[in-house]
Design an enzyme around this catalytic site. Structure first.
Site, short mmCIF file in Angstrom:
data_model
loop_
_atom_site.label_atom_id
_atom_site.label_comp_id
_atom_site.label_asym_id
_atom_site.label_seq_id
_atom_site.Cartn_x
_atom_site.Cartn_y
_atom_site.Cartn_z
NE ARG A 91 -3.26 2.50 2.72
CZ ARG A 91 -3.23 3.29 3.78
NH1 ARG A 91 -2.64 2.91 4.90
NH2 ARG A 91 -3.80 4.48 3.75
CG HIS A 135 -0.91 8.87 3.64
ND1 HIS A 135 -1.09 7.53 3.92
CD2 HIS A 135 -0.43 9.41 4.80
CE1 HIS A 135 -0.71 7.27 5.15
NE2 HIS A 135 -0.30 8.40 5.71
CD GLU A 180 -4.37 7.47 10.02
OE1 GLU A 180 -3.87 8.53 10.44
OE2 GLU A 180 -3.93 6.35 10.32
CG ASN A 310 -5.01 3.15 8.95
OD1 ASN A 310 -5.14 2.20 8.19
ND2 ASN A 310 -4.49 4.30 8.56
CE1 TYR A 312 0.27 2.51 13.64
CE2 TYR A 312 -1.76 3.51 12.87
CZ TYR A 312 -0.48 3.04 12.63
OH TYR A 312 0.04 3.08 11.35
CD GLU A 369 -1.48 3.80 8.23
OE1 GLU A 369 -1.23 4.22 9.39
OE2 GLU A 369 -1.63 4.55 7.26
O1 IFM Z 1 2.84 7.49 10.13
C1 IFM Z 1 1.47 7.49 10.33
C2 IFM Z 1 0.74 7.35 9.02
O2 IFM Z 1 1.11 8.33 8.11
C3 IFM Z 1 -0.75 7.44 9.23
N1 IFM Z 1 -1.19 6.53 10.28
C4 IFM Z 1 -0.46 6.52 11.50
C5 IFM Z 1 1.03 6.37 11.24
C6 IFM Z 1 1.81 6.35 12.58
O3 IFM Z 1 1.61 7.54 13.26
#
Ligand code: IFM
Length: 487
Positions: A91, A135, A180, A310, A312, A369
């Site tokens: 990606r 992005h 995002e 995404n 985290y 992500e």
């Molecule tokens: O690096 C970023 C990415 O550009 C978008 N999502 C989160 C990642 C980590 O912060």
């Protein structure tokens, strides 16, 4: 009243044998500004990040994307590394200012050629390209005319999407309109921490709305170019929101926070409306005259083929009376955290996947992500040891397997990131890569996580006979360390 945020979802016993469907897309992700460098090459125009990085104090270490990982010149080498890992998909994003140096007007063919060469190189290695159209690197010329706060930018984006689809459509099946949009709207236009560095609720909410419009218009443009051959989606960052206590007030605060953080985009994209509970709270902040026009939300609800998620970290939220406008506070993490200070919690990934599936689906999902920064060090050895990242990724991959076992239609998983790269306002400090980048020499060194990932891909899932360390960031608790650098 029962909270919208049901933290118990997804916490039932784990699937015993993590298993993934045939053809699952194991991938890695990057974005243009974070890795390409060569910002003046071949007629590329200025982006808002070029400008933002030059402003003193904006980037923690004073870094810029001017060189980054030099991927624009080293892409062949990088594709070879992807092939060594056995990646099924890659990606990446297309830099709008390479294609339209001033955002609109004449196309710059040399900019498009770079992405054609990249797609060809991927295809030659049987790696599926997954293209993100936006992005975060808006052409500065469009920002000078109002950027995403201006409605016309949505139409310009659709034009860009059509142009890229026409140029790359032969080799690209998977398309992601925006990455995002929440971060673009609120980190860039409310907190002022990302380009263009604005601090205004009114502007941020207008930016959010115009991105929704841009997404819908781009979906239409992509369908017009690719017909049924294209798989089109959008990537939304999702936070696993949990109330700090069982208290009604905390539950309500968590519900509001979830509305702003997750549902502000989920609802328009998948239901064609803004969240009803949040609308009265947020709408007055932009004095909506003329912003949301009849039909806009029908455009935003354009049919998509998959949702990119995404993930985290979770957020634990408590009621904070008087904090405008959401009266909610996110607590500092208690347990293990990454180098970004983000809590490590693989269960949160299962939670967000199950939530999307149950409340908005069923629909195909790709985890576009997931990954973690840790303070990696390279002392000249052939492999950088990163047990914390191996543990993090292993735990999260197993969480995806849990969600699949519970019926969620997950089609792919992309590690963020292939390479260490430019982490926006945090500069080059945080390292997220499967490959360590020694910036002075631009050498790429595989990390143990790259070797671990190679085995996961080859096996189509983590080794079921090895217990997961549970994604906790404790050095030494990683699964068996795979041996040898990539072939
Ligand atoms: O690096 C970023 C990415 O550009 C978008 N999502 C989160 C990642 C980590 O912060």
């Amino acid at each position: 009243m029962r909270s919208r945020v049901d933290a118990s979802r997804g916490l039932a016993p784990r699937a015993l044998r993590p298993s993934f469907p045939e053809g699952f897309l194991w991938g890695a992700a990057t974005s243009a500004y974070q890795i390409e460098g060569s910002v003046d090459a071949d007629g590329r125009g200025e982006s808002i990040w070029d400008r933002f990085c030059r402003e003193p104090g904006r980037i923690r270490d004073g870094g810029t994307g001017a060189t980054a990982c030099d991927h624009y010149r080293r892409y062949r080498e990088d594709v070879a590394r992807m092939a060594e890992l056995g990646l099924k998909a890659y990606r990446f994003s297309v830099a709008w200012p390479r294609v339209f140096p001033t955002g609109t007007g004449p196309v710059n063919p040399r900019g498009l050629d770079f992405y054609r060469r990249l797609v060809d190189a991927l295809r030659a290695r049987a790696i599926e390209p997954v293209v993100t159209l936006y992005h975060w690197d808006l052409p500065q010329a469009l920002q000078d005319r109002g950027g995403w706060a201006r409605r016309d930018t949505a139409a310009r984006f659709a034009e860009f999407a059509a142009t890229v689809a026409r140029a790359l459509g032969d080799g690209v099946r998977y398309w992601i309109t925006l990455n995002e949009p929440w971060v673009v709207a609120f980190v860039g236009h409310l907190f002022g921490e990302h380009a263009p560095g604005i601090r205004s609720w009114a502007v941020a909410l207008a930016v959010a709305h115009h991105q929704l419009l841009a997404h819908g218009l781009a979906v239409r443009a992509l369908r017009a170019e690719g017909g049924g051959r294209f798989q089109v989606g959008i990537t939304l960052d999702q936070v696993a929101v949990r109330p700090a206590t069982q208290d009604e007030a905390d539950a309500a605060a968590a519900g509001r926070f979830d509305g702003w953080r997750n549902r502000w985009f989920l609802d328009p994209v998948l239901r064609g409306r803004y969240p009803a509970d949040l609308w009265p709270l947020l709408a007055p902040l932009w004095r909506p005259a003329g912003l949301v026009r009849p039909g806009d939300l029908d455009v935003a609800r354009a049919r998509i083929d998959f949702l990119g998620v995404n993930y985290y970290s979770p957020a634990v939220v408590r009621h904070a009376p008087g904090r405008p406008p959401l009266e909610a506070e996110v607590l500092s993490p208690r347990g293990p955290v990454t180098a970004m200070g983000w809590a490590i919690d693989p269960g949160g990934l299962a939670q967000v996947l199950l939530r999307v599936h149950h409340e908005y689906g069923p629909l195909p999902i790709m985890v576009t992500e997931n990954g973690a920064a840790f303070p990696d060090r390279w002392d000249g050895e052939p492999v950088v040891d990163d047990p914390q990242r191996v543990a993090y990724l292993d735990g999260h991959v197993r969480a995806v397997a849990d969600a699949i076992a519970r019926g969620v239609d997950v089609r792919g998983y992309f590690v963020w990131s292939l390479l260490d790269n430019f982490e926006w306002a945090r500069g080059y400090g945080p390292r997220f890569g499967l490959f360590y980048v020694d910036y002075p020499s631009q050498r790429r060194v595989p990390k143990a996580s790259a070797l671990w990932y190679r085995e996961v891909i080859a096996r189509n899932g983590p080794d079921a006979s090895v217990p997961s360390p549970g994604g906790q960031a404790e050095p030494g608790r990683a699964p068996r360390r795979p041996s040898g650098p990539p072939a």
